[in-house]
Design a protein around this motif. Structure first.
Motif, PDB file in Angstrom:
ATOM      1  N   ARG A  10     -30.604  21.939  -4.534  1.00 47.28           N
ATOM      2  CA  ARG A  10     -31.334  20.923  -3.770  1.00 47.28           C
ATOM      3  C   ARG A  10     -32.627  21.537  -3.267  1.00 47.28           C
ATOM      4  O   ARG A  10     -32.738  22.758  -3.096  1.00 47.28           O
ATOM      5  CB  ARG A  10     -30.512  20.400  -2.581  1.00 47.28           C
ATOM      6  CG  ARG A  10     -29.217  19.695  -2.968  1.00 47.28           C
ATOM      7  CD  ARG A  10     -28.507  19.179  -1.741  1.00 47.28           C
ATOM      8  NE  ARG A  10     -29.266  18.164  -1.028  1.00 47.28           N
ATOM      9  CZ  ARG A  10     -28.846  17.553   0.081  1.00 47.28           C
ATOM     10  NH1 ARG A  10     -27.662  17.868   0.582  1.00 47.28           N
ATOM     11  NH2 ARG A  10     -29.585  16.633   0.652  1.00 47.28           N
ATOM     12  N   ALA A  30     -33.592  18.542   4.162  1.00 44.22           N
ATOM     13  CA  ALA A  30     -33.766  18.036   2.801  1.00 44.22           C
ATOM     14  C   ALA A  30     -34.581  16.753   2.814  1.00 44.22           C
ATOM     15  O   ALA A  30     -34.869  16.174   3.877  1.00 44.22           O
ATOM     16  CB  ALA A  30     -32.411  17.813   2.147  1.00 44.22           C
ATOM     17  N   GLY A  31     -34.934  16.275   1.610  1.00 44.01           N
ATOM     18  CA  GLY A  31     -35.744  15.072   1.511  1.00 44.01           C
ATOM     19  C   GLY A  31     -35.026  13.824   1.977  1.00 44.01           C
ATOM     20  O   GLY A  31     -35.664  12.872   2.445  1.00 44.01           O
ATOM     21  N   ASP A  32     -33.680  13.823   1.887  1.00 45.32           N
ATOM     22  CA  ASP A  32     -32.917  12.653   2.333  1.00 45.32           C
ATOM     23  C   ASP A  32     -32.551  12.716   3.802  1.00 45.32           C
ATOM     24  O   ASP A  32     -31.758  11.898   4.280  1.00 45.32           O
ATOM     25  CB  ASP A  32     -31.660  12.502   1.480  1.00 45.32           C
ATOM     26  CG  ASP A  32     -30.798  13.754   1.514  1.00 45.32           C
ATOM     27  OD1 ASP A  32     -31.206  14.753   2.171  1.00 45.32           O
ATOM     28  OD2 ASP A  32     -29.721  13.762   0.876  1.00 45.32           O
ATOM     29  N   GLY A  33     -33.072  13.707   4.540  1.00 42.88           N
ATOM     30  CA  GLY A  33     -32.789  13.807   5.967  1.00 42.88           C
ATOM     31  C   GLY A  33     -31.653  14.741   6.322  1.00 42.88           C
ATOM     32  O   GLY A  33     -31.391  14.970   7.509  1.00 42.88           O
ATOM     33  N   ALA A  34     -30.949  15.279   5.332  1.00 41.99           N
ATOM     34  CA  ALA A  34     -29.850  16.214   5.618  1.00 41.99           C
ATOM     35  C   ALA A  34     -30.414  17.517   6.173  1.00 41.99           C
ATOM     36  O   ALA A  34     -31.491  17.973   5.769  1.00 41.99           O
ATOM     37  CB  ALA A  34     -29.040  16.480   4.356  1.00 41.99           C
ATOM     38  N   TRP A  39     -35.270  22.047  -0.267  1.00 38.56           N
ATOM     39  CA  TRP A  39     -35.229  22.079   1.191  1.00 38.56           C
ATOM     40  C   TRP A  39     -36.602  22.470   1.723  1.00 38.56           C
ATOM     41  O   TRP A  39     -37.371  23.161   1.049  1.00 38.56           O
ATOM     42  CB  TRP A  39     -34.193  23.073   1.702  1.00 38.56           C
ATOM     43  CG  TRP A  39     -32.785  22.824   1.243  1.00 38.56           C
ATOM     44  CD1 TRP A  39     -32.215  23.215   0.082  1.00 38.56           C
ATOM     45  CD2 TRP A  39     -31.771  22.121   1.957  1.00 38.56           C
ATOM     46  NE1 TRP A  39     -30.915  22.821   0.006  1.00 38.56           N
ATOM     47  CE2 TRP A  39     -30.606  22.133   1.164  1.00 38.56           C
ATOM     48  CE3 TRP A  39     -31.725  21.469   3.196  1.00 38.56           C
ATOM     49  CZ2 TRP A  39     -29.425  21.538   1.552  1.00 38.56           C
ATOM     50  CZ3 TRP A  39     -30.535  20.884   3.590  1.00 38.56           C
ATOM     51  CH2 TRP A  39     -29.407  20.913   2.780  1.00 38.56           C
TER      52      TRP A  39
END
Length: 428
Positions: A6, A22-26, A8
């Motif tokens: 992934r 991460a790009g999805d907010g994780a 980051w």
């Protein structure tokens, strides 16, 4: 960066931990050591992975840490105009990126540091520190000279070091080989391997130190070769592995004269029992050498029964101190404390030196009932003393110097006997 398949973005670094999003907010928090060692870890957009330095920041000396942190603020100010980085305030006029070029800001920083007393700081120095900071971060600003460990070969050419090692290998096991012969063989190896006059050799004195540093300490030049099949020295006593297993008894004369109760000089000796495993003195008896050997039962009593547990011993000790001389080597509380802390043990084997203790049938019966084995000490070479005897002689010498330093003052009624003792070379 890419971690665990992934992408980051690093949001923070604190206490060796890297905070990621991460790009999805994780979000994630990973140890820096685990992150850089993880399979597939790569910095996105970097031309090559940065080398991981095995030296920790805590291992850097404090002076080098402070110097690197000071450089960090100056380099940030040169790059962004602000010592604390973007968004930390308003830049000073001479470091405003909108008004001055990077080269002009580097020159201004060099003038500022020179005015602050920094030695040998020029624009080229500031530029070099800025570039190394861009490649390695804060670690690039650390003075690496503080991290260099001592090297046994120094700056010697690696080809010369390899030749010395080869010469030592060839000379291994030759009893009459000298360091000079090793150096001459090294010169021949260098000439045969790289050609004559192709490798510059150090001075003879430097080669001598190099051979001494690279030689095996257990097998220096001139010693016989050690092999795995070589038999050990036969006939020696077994090694003591635990306290009380083997206790050796030895006698040494005190190098000081003593005046007896009748006013005549007396030669004093000390007989002691030393544990071979721990080197501890289990018992020591001070006696006149003219009286003959110390009985073995006295040493056994001193070893096995602590004085503090003997009936009436504290009262007798206080009475002895009450009527003693003006000055003693140890005070009463110190003597009681030292006696209580002395170890007590029943030995498994007593190793008897030549003539230190008188052995009778009664002593043999006592040793048999206690399970103590008696063993004579191995014969010593001419002029050589056993390790236990040497230890006892050293302790006797230390005690003598302490006793002489703590010699009490004599009164008018004691002057005659004191003069006799001084004439005999002793202490009253």
């Amino acid at each position: 960066m890419r971690f665990e398949d992934r992408a980051w973005q690093v949001t923070g670094l604190a206490d060796g931990r890297v905070y990621l999003v991460a790009g999805d907010g994780a979000t994630a928090c990973v140890l820096a050591a685990r992150l850089v060692a993880a399979p597939g870890f790569v910095v996105i957009g970097a031309s090559a992975a940065q080398p991981v330095t095995p030296v920790l920041w805590e291992a850097v000396p404090l002076e080098a840490q402070e110097r690197a942190l000071a450089w960090l603020r100056h380099i940030r100010e040169v790059k962004t105009g602000l010592p604390g980085g973007p968004g930390s305030g308003t830049p000073r006029p001479e470091y405003d990126p909108q008004a001055f070029t990077l080269a002009e800001r580097e020159a201004a920083k060099a003038r500022e540091l020179a005015g602050l007393g920094w030695a040998r700081v020029s624009r080229a120095t500031v530029q070099r520190m800025r570039l190394v900071y861009g490649r390695q971060g804060l670690w690039g600003l650390v003075d690496k000279r503080h991290l260099r460990g001592p090297s046994p070969t120094g700056r010697t050419d690696e080809r010369v070091v390899a030749a010395v090692l080869e010469a030592l290998r060839r000379c291994r096991g030759r009893k009459k080989t000298t360091i000079r012969q090793v150096i001459e063989l090294t010169e021949l190896i260098v000439a045969d391997t790289h050609g004559p006059h192709q490798v510059r050799l150090p001075a003879r004195s430097s080669l001598y130190r190099l051979v001494k540093a690279l030689a095996d300490p257990a097998e220096p030049p001139g010693s016989a070769a050690r092999t795995a099949t070589a038999g050990g020295r036969a006939g020696g006593p077994p090694a003591a592995l635990r306290p009380g297993e083997r206790v050796q008894v030895a006698t040494a004369r005190l190098p000081v004269g003593v005046v007896g109760e009748d006013g005549t000089p007396v030669v004093v000796a000390v007989t002691a029992a030393l544990d071979q495993a721990s080197g501890c003195v289990l018992a020591a008896v001070l006696h006149a050498e003219q009286d003959g050997p110390v009985e073995l039962s006295v040493l056994l009593a001193e070893m096995a029964v602590p004085r503090s547990l003997r009936p009436g011993w504290p009262a007798l000790l206080e009475q002895a101190h009450a009527g003693g001389p003006v000055r003693r080597l140890m005070s009463l509380p110190d003597r009681i404390e030292a006696t209580a802390s002395r170890p007590a043990a029943v030995p498994e084997t007593l190793v008897l030196d030549r003539g230190p203790a008188g052995i009778t049938s009664a002593h043999l019966t006592v040793c048999e009932s206690l399970g103590i084995s008696l063993e004579p000490a191995p014969p010593r070479a001419a002029g050589a003393a056993s390790g236990v005897l040497r230890t006892l002689q050293v302790l006797a010498g230390l005690f003598t110097r302490h006793a002489v330093a703590a010699r009490p003052a004599v009164t008018a009624g004691q002057e005659d006997r004191a003069d006799e003792a001084d004439e005999a070379g002793g202490v009253y």
